[in-house]
Write an enzyme that holds these catalytic residues in place. Structure first.
Site, short mmCIF file in Angstrom:
data_model
loop_
_atom_site.label_atom_id
_atom_site.label_comp_id
_atom_site.label_asym_id
_atom_site.label_seq_id
_atom_site.Cartn_x
_atom_site.Cartn_y
_atom_site.Cartn_z
N CYS A 191 -9.05 26.28 9.23
CA CYS A 191 -8.51 24.91 9.26
C CYS A 191 -8.92 24.02 8.08
O CYS A 191 -8.11 23.21 7.64
CB CYS A 191 -8.85 24.25 10.60
SG CYS A 191 -8.14 25.16 11.98
N HIS A 199 -8.69 16.64 10.14
CA HIS A 199 -7.98 17.82 10.64
C HIS A 199 -7.46 17.49 12.05
O HIS A 199 -8.19 16.96 12.89
CB HIS A 199 -8.95 19.00 10.68
CG HIS A 199 -8.40 20.18 11.39
ND1 HIS A 199 -7.11 20.62 11.19
CD2 HIS A 199 -8.95 21.01 12.33
CE1 HIS A 199 -6.90 21.68 11.96
NE2 HIS A 199 -7.99 21.93 12.66
N ASN A 246 -2.06 21.57 16.21
CA ASN A 246 -3.01 22.01 15.19
C ASN A 246 -2.32 23.06 14.30
O ASN A 246 -2.01 24.15 14.76
CB ASN A 246 -4.23 22.60 15.89
CG ASN A 246 -5.28 23.10 14.92
OD1 ASN A 246 -5.03 23.21 13.71
ND2 ASN A 246 -6.46 23.40 15.43
O1 UT7 Z 1 -9.18 24.07 14.47
C1 UT7 Z 1 -10.07 24.57 15.44
C2 UT7 Z 1 -9.27 24.97 16.60
N1 UT7 Z 1 -9.79 24.80 17.91
C3 UT7 Z 1 -10.09 23.62 18.49
O2 UT7 Z 1 -10.13 22.59 17.90
C4 UT7 Z 1 -10.35 23.70 19.95
C5 UT7 Z 1 -11.44 22.78 20.41
N2 UT7 Z 1 -11.48 22.73 21.86
C6 UT7 Z 1 -10.61 21.98 22.57
O3 UT7 Z 1 -9.74 21.34 22.00
C7 UT7 Z 1 -10.79 21.92 24.04
O4 UT7 Z 1 -11.99 22.59 24.40
C8 UT7 Z 1 -9.61 22.55 24.84
C9 UT7 Z 1 -8.39 21.66 24.69
C10 UT7 Z 1 -9.30 23.95 24.36
C11 UT7 Z 1 -9.99 22.59 26.31
O5 UT7 Z 1 -10.30 21.28 26.76
P1 UT7 Z 1 -11.66 21.02 27.56
O6 UT7 Z 1 -11.65 19.59 27.93
O7 UT7 Z 1 -12.80 21.51 26.72
O8 UT7 Z 1 -11.45 21.90 28.83
P2 UT7 Z 1 -12.41 23.04 29.43
O9 UT7 Z 1 -12.25 24.30 28.64
O10 UT7 Z 1 -13.79 22.47 29.60
O11 UT7 Z 1 -11.77 23.26 30.84
C12 UT7 Z 1 -11.73 22.22 31.84
C13 UT7 Z 1 -10.84 22.69 32.98
C14 UT7 Z 1 -11.14 24.11 33.41
O12 UT7 Z 1 -10.95 24.18 34.82
P3 UT7 Z 1 -12.20 24.08 35.83
O13 UT7 Z 1 -13.10 25.23 35.48
O14 UT7 Z 1 -12.84 22.75 35.56
O15 UT7 Z 1 -11.55 24.18 37.18
C15 UT7 Z 1 -10.10 24.96 32.73
O16 UT7 Z 1 -9.84 26.15 33.41
O17 UT7 Z 1 -9.46 22.72 32.56
C16 UT7 Z 1 -8.90 24.02 32.75
N3 UT7 Z 1 -7.95 24.29 31.69
C17 UT7 Z 1 -6.67 23.92 31.74
N4 UT7 Z 1 -5.96 23.31 32.70
C18 UT7 Z 1 -4.65 23.08 32.47
C19 UT7 Z 1 -8.19 24.88 30.48
N5 UT7 Z 1 -7.05 24.91 29.75
C20 UT7 Z 1 -6.10 24.33 30.53
C21 UT7 Z 1 -4.72 24.06 30.35
N6 UT7 Z 1 -4.05 23.42 31.33
N7 UT7 Z 1 -4.08 24.39 29.21
#
Ligand code: UT7
Length: 333
Positions: free
Chosen positions: A118, A260, A290
């Site tokens: 990125c 970014h 992204n």
């Molecule tokens: O350029 C570098 C590229 N990568 C990034 O920048 C990614 C950086 N990370 C993120 O942007 C975030 O971590 C994500 C958007 C990927 C995830 O958001 P989060 O707030 O960190 O969610 P989480 O992984 O902590 O998950 C929270 C909950 C989980 O459920 P439980 O365990 O609390 O019941 C996940 O299973 O949200 C659930 N979840 C979703 N729900 C609906 C994870 N992805 C999704 C989804 N839709 N797409």
């Protein structure tokens, strides 16, 4: 750090292009266990552009390059070199930079690809400036383009909601005597110990393409989202601190932060850390998601077109990504 007299190089033209195909949150709701509300709240993304499988990355990159060159008032014959940041080249060999050179008719400009995920365009800008400083060019095309749809698993809600395709390009040329603009400070960093937070396990030289790789979907990106999030906030904060320090100016001097475009919450946390209000931060991730190395040049082009980015402004670029890599640039536009 060696002292050099800056500015050496300035950006004189920007361009961007995306494939026509769009993928909205509403469409993702139909195929994944997710909702528009969740994606919007947690990332700020509403839509991305996705290329057709048979649509080459070069096809939309060419449009971005032509637009940047037109704005800079240069022709292909003026280009001394091309640095092309990407993790998704159209083919493995030769570099897509050479394909772009041929398509533009920019012979015999040197051309190579740069892999830094990125922050690729920030890395490429810094490399191009360094090459200019050592006499390897007066006018260099700096490109960031991706077709991330080719390495994104559409069944993985962790990544499928985030990534999009796009291209951005900038023309970097040597600053002329008396010109008060250009790159004021650069900073790059990496931490290879964090490689497994965001990576593609299969299909490379160590685990070549086989039916098994395809069946197990090891040719797609794997991401530990929460861990990437934490590392991203740290990397963005460190990048902004260091760029501001190297530029020798207080955070209040930054007129516009173009970060970014990965996740609105990461951007907000990084801006808060740097002491830059969100009113001075340009975001367009709601429309494009992204796009990795295309994200900053895409945002710069749009900020300029919308009149947000104006001549004379002090602009900071800050990015992070797989590697882990990060980098920042401060420049007078
Ligand atoms: O350029 C570098 C590229 N990568 C990034 O920048 C990614 C950086 N990370 C993120 O942007 C975030 O971590 C994500 C958007 C990927 C995830 O958001 P989060 O707030 O960190 O969610 P989480 O992984 O902590 O998950 C929270 C909950 C989980 O459920 P439980 O365990 O609390 O019941 C996940 O299973 O949200 C659930 N979840 C979703 N729900 C609906 C994870 N992805 C999704 C989804 N839709 N797409």
């Amino acid at each position: 750090m060696i002292d050099i007299t800056r500015p050496i190089a300035c950006i004189t033209g920007m361009g961007s292009a995306v494939p026509e195909g769009r993928l909205t949150n509403a469409e993702l709701e139909k195929t994944l266990d997710t909702t528009d509300e969740w994606i919007t709240d947690r990332t700020g993304i509403r839509c991305r552009h996705i290329a057709r499988p048979d649509e080459s990355m070069l096809s939309y990159t060419l449009k971005a390059a032509h637009q940047a060159m037109e704005q800079a008032g240069v022709t292909a014959a003026d280009l001394d070199g091309i640095v092309f940041a990407t993790v998704t080249p159209d083919r493995r060999l030769p570099s897509v930079a050479c394909d772009l050179q041929a398509a533009l008719g920019a012979k015999p400009a040197w051309a190579f690809d740069l892999v830094a995920a990125c922050p690729g365009w920030v890395y490429a800008l810094s490399v191009a400036e360094g090459m200019m400083a050592t006499g390897l060019g007066e006018t260099i095309l700096v490109v960031g383009a991706e077709k991330l749809s080719m390495i994104t698993d559409r069944d993985d809600r962790n990544t499928a909601i985030l990534f999009g395709d796009g291209a951005g390009a900038g023309v970097l040329r040597r600053v002329r005597p008396g010109e008060d603009r250009g790159i004021l400070a650069t900073y790059l960093g990496a931490d290879g110990d964090l490689a497994d937070l965001l990576y593609i396990p299969g299909g490379g030289a160590a685990d070549p393409f086989t039916e098994e790789v395809l069946r197990e979907r090891r040719h797609y990106m794997k991401m530990a989202g929460r861990e990437v999030f934490k590392a991203a906030v740290l990397a963005m904060s460190r990048s902004s601190d260091e760029a501001i320090r190297r530029a020798g100016m207080p955070p209040e001097s930054i007129d516009l932060l173009v970060p970014h475009q990965a996740n609105l919450r990461i951007i907000e946390a990084a801006a808060k850390h740097a002491g830059i209000p969100m009113s001075k931060v340009f975001c367009n991730l709601d429309r494009y998601g992204n796009t990795s190395s295309a994200s900053i040049p895409l945002a710069l082009t749009q900020a300029q077109a919308e009149g947000v980015l104006k001549p004379g402004m002090i602009v900071m670029l800050a990015a992070f990504g797989a590697g882990f890599t990060w980098g920042s640039v401060v420049l007078r536009w």
